[in-house]
Motif scaffolding. Structure first.
Motif, PDB file in Angstrom:
ATOM      1  N   MET A  13      -8.232   9.800  25.461  1.00 55.06           N
ATOM      2  CA  MET A  13      -6.938   9.627  24.818  1.00 55.06           C
ATOM      3  C   MET A  13      -7.078   8.837  23.518  1.00 55.06           C
ATOM      4  N   LEU A  14      -7.900   7.776  23.543  1.00 58.11           N
ATOM      5  CA  LEU A  14      -8.098   6.974  22.337  1.00 58.11           C
ATOM      6  C   LEU A  14      -8.740   7.798  21.234  1.00 58.11           C
ATOM      7  N   LYS A  15      -9.723   8.651  21.604  1.00 54.77           N
ATOM      8  CA  LYS A  15     -10.365   9.501  20.608  1.00 54.77           C
ATOM      9  C   LYS A  15      -9.343  10.436  19.966  1.00 54.77           C
ATOM     10  N   GLY A  16      -8.489  11.037  20.799  1.00 54.86           N
ATOM     11  CA  GLY A  16      -7.444  11.917  20.277  1.00 54.86           C
ATOM     12  C   GLY A  16      -6.467  11.162  19.401  1.00 54.86           C
ATOM     13  N   LEU A  17      -6.088   9.946  19.826  1.00 50.59           N
ATOM     14  CA  LEU A  17      -5.160   9.137  19.044  1.00 50.59           C
ATOM     15  C   LEU A  17      -5.754   8.822  17.673  1.00 50.59           C
ATOM     16  N   LEU A  18      -7.037   8.444  17.653  1.00 53.77           N
ATOM     17  CA  LEU A  18      -7.677   8.115  16.377  1.00 53.77           C
ATOM     18  C   LEU A  18      -7.827   9.338  15.487  1.00 53.77           C
ATOM     19  N   THR A  19      -8.097  10.507  16.102  1.00 56.19           N
ATOM     20  CA  THR A  19      -8.222  11.734  15.313  1.00 56.19           C
ATOM     21  C   THR A  19      -6.900  12.083  14.658  1.00 56.19           C
ATOM     22  N   VAL A  20      -5.835  12.147  15.465  1.00 54.83           N
ATOM     23  CA  VAL A  20      -4.516  12.476  14.930  1.00 54.83           C
ATOM     24  C   VAL A  20      -4.058  11.393  13.956  1.00 54.83           C
ATOM     25  N   GLY A  21      -4.267  10.125  14.344  1.00 49.91           N
ATOM     26  CA  GLY A  21      -3.855   9.025  13.487  1.00 49.91           C
ATOM     27  C   GLY A  21      -4.585   9.004  12.158  1.00 49.91           C
ATOM     28  N   GLY A  22      -5.885   9.338  12.167  1.00 53.77           N
ATOM     29  CA  GLY A  22      -6.657   9.367  10.925  1.00 53.77           C
ATOM     30  C   GLY A  22      -6.151  10.423   9.954  1.00 53.77           C
ATOM     31  N   TRP A  23      -5.938  11.641  10.464  1.00 54.27           N
ATOM     32  CA  TRP A  23      -5.415  12.702   9.606  1.00 54.27           C
ATOM     33  C   TRP A  23      -4.000  12.375   9.138  1.00 54.27           C
ATOM     34  N   THR A  24      -3.199  11.795  10.025  1.00 56.16           N
ATOM     35  CA  THR A  24      -1.835  11.445   9.651  1.00 56.16           C
ATOM     36  C   THR A  24      -1.841  10.360   8.586  1.00 56.16           C
ATOM     37  N   MET A  25      -2.754   9.397   8.709  1.00 62.14           N
ATOM     38  CA  MET A  25      -2.872   8.349   7.697  1.00 62.14           C
ATOM     39  C   MET A  25      -3.194   8.948   6.325  1.00 62.14           C
ATOM     40  N   LEU A  26      -4.139   9.886   6.288  1.00 66.63           N
ATOM     41  CA  LEU A  26      -4.482  10.527   5.020  1.00 66.63           C
ATOM     42  C   LEU A  26      -3.282  11.273   4.457  1.00 66.63           C
ATOM     43  N   SER A  27      -2.542  11.958   5.342  1.00 68.15           N
ATOM     44  CA  SER A  27      -1.343  12.674   4.897  1.00 68.15           C
ATOM     45  C   SER A  27      -0.307  11.707   4.344  1.00 68.15           C
ATOM     46  N   ARG A  28      -0.130  10.564   4.996  1.00 69.35           N
ATOM     47  CA  ARG A  28       0.860   9.593   4.533  1.00 69.35           C
ATOM     48  C   ARG A  28       0.460   8.993   3.189  1.00 69.35           C
ATOM     49  N   ILE A  29      -0.836   8.765   2.995  1.00 67.67           N
ATOM     50  CA  ILE A  29      -1.299   8.230   1.710  1.00 67.67           C
ATOM     51  C   ILE A  29      -1.013   9.228   0.595  1.00 67.67           C
ATOM     52  N   LEU A  30      -1.315  10.512   0.847  1.00 70.34           N
ATOM     53  CA  LEU A  30      -0.972  11.540  -0.139  1.00 70.34           C
ATOM     54  C   LEU A  30       0.540  11.612  -0.335  1.00 70.34           C
ATOM     55  N   GLY A  31       1.285  11.375   0.747  1.00 70.88           N
ATOM     56  CA  GLY A  31       2.739  11.356   0.637  1.00 70.88           C
ATOM     57  C   GLY A  31       3.222  10.249  -0.281  1.00 70.88           C
ATOM     58  N   LEU A  32       2.543   9.093  -0.251  1.00 71.05           N
ATOM     59  CA  LEU A  32       2.904   8.001  -1.159  1.00 71.05           C
ATOM     60  C   LEU A  32       2.663   8.403  -2.614  1.00 71.05           C
ATOM     61  N   VAL A  33       1.568   9.113  -2.853  1.00 67.45           N
ATOM     62  CA  VAL A  33       1.293   9.594  -4.214  1.00 67.45           C
ATOM     63  C   VAL A  33       2.413  10.540  -4.663  1.00 67.45           C
ATOM     64  N   ARG A  34       2.793  11.447  -3.772  1.00 67.42           N
ATOM     65  CA  ARG A  34       3.878  12.383  -4.082  1.00 67.42           C
ATOM     66  C   ARG A  34       5.178  11.626  -4.362  1.00 67.42           C
ATOM     67  N   ASP A  35       5.468  10.612  -3.549  1.00 71.85           N
ATOM     68  CA  ASP A  35       6.696   9.842  -3.739  1.00 71.85           C
ATOM     69  C   ASP A  35       6.656   9.025  -5.026  1.00 71.85           C
ATOM     70  N   GLN A  36       5.472   8.530  -5.385  1.00 75.16           N
ATOM     71  CA  GLN A  36       5.354   7.809  -6.652  1.00 75.16           C
ATOM     72  C   GLN A  36       5.693   8.723  -7.830  1.00 75.16           C
ATOM     73  N   LEU A  37       5.234   9.963  -7.765  1.00 73.99           N
ATOM     74  CA  LEU A  37       5.556  10.929  -8.824  1.00 73.99           C
ATOM     75  C   LEU A  37       7.059  11.194  -8.875  1.00 73.99           C
ATOM     76  N   LEU A  38       7.664  11.375  -7.693  1.00 73.20           N
ATOM     77  CA  LEU A  38       9.111  11.616  -7.644  1.00 73.20           C
ATOM     78  C   LEU A  38       9.880  10.430  -8.216  1.00 73.20           C
ATOM     79  N   ALA A  39       9.456   9.214  -7.853  1.00 73.77           N
ATOM     80  CA  ALA A  39      10.144   8.020  -8.340  1.00 73.77           C
ATOM     81  C   ALA A  39       9.997   7.875  -9.840  1.00 73.77           C
ATOM     82  N   ALA A  40       8.787   8.073 -10.350  1.00 74.03           N
ATOM     83  CA  ALA A  40       8.532   7.897 -11.776  1.00 74.03           C
ATOM     84  C   ALA A  40       9.263   8.941 -12.620  1.00 74.03           C
ATOM     85  N   MET A  41       9.381  10.164 -12.103  1.00 74.94           N
ATOM     86  CA  MET A  41       9.937  11.259 -12.901  1.00 74.94           C
ATOM     87  C   MET A  41      11.443  11.428 -12.724  1.00 74.94           C
ATOM     88  N   MET A  42      12.004  10.911 -11.606  1.00 72.21           N
ATOM     89  CA  MET A  42      13.453  11.058 -11.389  1.00 72.21           C
ATOM     90  C   MET A  42      14.181   9.736 -11.239  1.00 72.21           C
TER      91      MET A  42
END
Length: 519
Positions: free
Chosen positions: A1-30
């Motif tokens: 279960m911990l291995k699965g949690l870390l796998t899903v959590g790791g990919w989700t963390m990367l997605s959230r970091i990219l999401g912050l980049v996307r949100d920074q662009l939205l904030a800066a441009m709008m």
């Protein structure tokens, strides 16, 4: 279960970091104004469906049945079930999408009543919503395929595919904007296109896993009826957090222009630990609990539930404390660029602190809900959900005027705390949750360590001078680069001193794993 949690959590963390980049662009441009408000409301409906289906009701209804069918009936029976559900799901979603496109002006009057007073903002929100609404068909279909992959214990690709939402979104904002009416139109088209890419990646992954899927003509078989029976009440039971956030949006449209945007960017920061820990824990815990209960190993089920709570609180409590202490510098560093001013960032930080108060409760809801779903009970969370929705609405109405953009986030946090308390008490009463003394002691020491860490960070911030106008971003980057690691080290050392963690053993275990990989 911990291995699965870390796998899903790791990919989700990367997605959230990219999401912050996307949100920074939205904030800066709008910035934080009418256009940003219209775009965020246009994303609210499809994103609510994404979170409900991808992380909530559909998984809760489908994954246990799929896992049990795979275990007892074999691959062919499980594939047939998935294809039958796929056909019914697509038919229903396409019909819903067509109705949404036709009646979108009326839908917007419900979820954004405050826009009705501003004709231009309402018209823009309708146009953008019609662009983004097909995403719900694509992402809900992707949720089914992800559920199949999770049932097969292929957690990696199911989590990795969601990176496409942010990768495609960033690409659209950067490169499609010059060819569109506005950056909001480009970002909206990026949402829908990302759904195409996500579904395509998941269909490729499930085929590669030796489990190809194609929808069958829609038929309400007994198995499909069972999924629907479990799913419909679960839409409220497991989706209370998302529905509460939608109520926040409705209330925010009645506040001054820009309030929707201020709350959105605060919620995005709050969603970073919530998505990484809560969604990952819920996704990996559900099939584990289902398997233990199917084998009638109740002790193992209780142990898995306690471990999941321990894992998520170990990181959620310091995350809450850190956000409370550093909300201002974090929001200013991330978003105070371009059209999004420092004042906007500090106002958004106030909303972030209100959301952060409820962060442990938001995460625990994701961990407690599978205890009901794995036992086939989707009715109880619904009853709790109705009560929590009512409390959230009352709190929103009471707090919206005196606290403005802080009121709805605080209402959601208080409602989440109530939700967690009721779910915990019900599970304990049914002997479906046994939080032992060791867990209670560890959580108390984690909380004490988090408070000490937060007080240290807050005190350090209070002693430092205000960031200079020139070079502010660099100054804040240096500040956070010192404070975040320092806070983490203090927290870990306190856990070590209190006996919650043995850092020497943890480091030795990490070295052994690293050496095995190298070997």
């Amino acid at each position: 279960m911990l291995k699965g949690l870390l796998t899903v959590g790791g990919w989700t963390m990367l997605s959230r970091i990219l999401g912050l980049v996307r949100d920074q662009l939205l904030a800066a441009m709008m910035g934080a104004g009418p256009m940003q408000d219209a775009y965020q409301v246009a994303c609210r409906l499809p994103n609510m469906f994404r979170r409900l289906f991808g992380e909530g009701a559909f998984n809760a209804a489908f994954v246990p049945l799929f896992t049990a069918t795979l275990t007892t009936g074999g691959e062919e029976e499980a594939r047939k079930l998935a294809r039958e559900v796929f056909g019914v799901l697509l038919t229903w979603l396409i019909g819903l999408c067509v109705l949404g496109e036709i009646f979108m002006p009326g839908v917007l009057r419900v979820i954004a009543p405050g826009f009705a007073e501003d004709g231009n903002r309402h018209a823009l929100a309708v146009t953008l919503s019609r662009i983004t609404f097909p995403y719900l068909v694509l992402i809900c279909a992707a949720a089914l395929v992800s559920g199949v992959l999770n049932g097969l214990h292929h957690f990696g690709m199911a989590a990795a595919a969601y990176l496409a939402f942010n990768v495609v979104g960033i690409t659209a904002i950067l490169f499609a904007t010059p060819y569109m009416t506005s950056v909001a139109h480009a970002a909206a088209w990026g949402v829908t296109l990302s759904g195409v890419v996500q579904l395509g990646l998941l269909m490729w992954a499930v085929r590669r896993a030796g489990f190809p899927l194609s929808p069958l003509p829609p038929r309400l078989t007994p198995e499909v009826r069972m999924v629907i029976r479990r799913m419909v009440p679960g839409l409220i039971g497991s989706g209370v957090t998302q529905i509460n956030l939608t109520i926040d949006t409705i209330i925010a449209t009645l506040l001054p222009a820009g309030s929707v945007s201020l709350m959105y960017f605060a919620d995005r920061l709050n969603q970073l630990p919530l998505g990484v820990l809560g969604a990952a824990a819920g996704t990996t815990l559900l099939p584990v609990l289902t398997r233990h209960l199917a084998a009638e190993d109740h002790e193992a089920a209780h142990a898995a539930q306690n471990r999941a709570m321990d894992y998520v609180l170990l990181l959620t409590l310091p995350a809450m404390a850190g956000l409370l202490a550093l909300a201002g510098p974090i929001m200013t560093f991330l978003f105070a660029h371009g059209s999004f001013t420092v004042e906007d960032a500090l106002l958004s930080a106030q909303s972030l602190r209100a959301y952060a108060i409820g962060l442990p409760a938001f995460v625990l809801i994701k961990v407690l809900s599978p205890a009901f779903f794995a036992r086939g009970d989707t009715v109880t969370p619904v009853r709790v959900g109705f009560l929590v929705l009512l409390v959230n609405l009352i709190l929103n109405l009471l707090l919206m005027k005196p606290l403005a953009h802080v009121g709805p986030p605080l209402a959601s946090s208080l409602a989440a705390l109530l939700n967690t308390t009721i779910l915990s008490l019900l599970l304990i009463r049914r002997d479906a949750l046994r939080p032992d003394a060791a867990l209670a002691g560890r959580v108390a020491l984690m909380a004490i360590s988090s408070v000490i860490m937060a007080l240290g960070l807050y005190g350090l911030n209070a002693m430092l001078p205000a960031p200079p106008t020139s070079g502010r971003t660099l100054w804040l980057a240096m500040l956070l680069a010192i404070e975040v690691p320092a806070g983490s080290v203090v927290y870990l050392l306190l856990l070590h001193a209190f006996g919650v963690l043995d850092l020497a053993n943890a480091l030795e275990g990490a070295k052994r794993r690293l050496n095995r990989r190298r070997g």
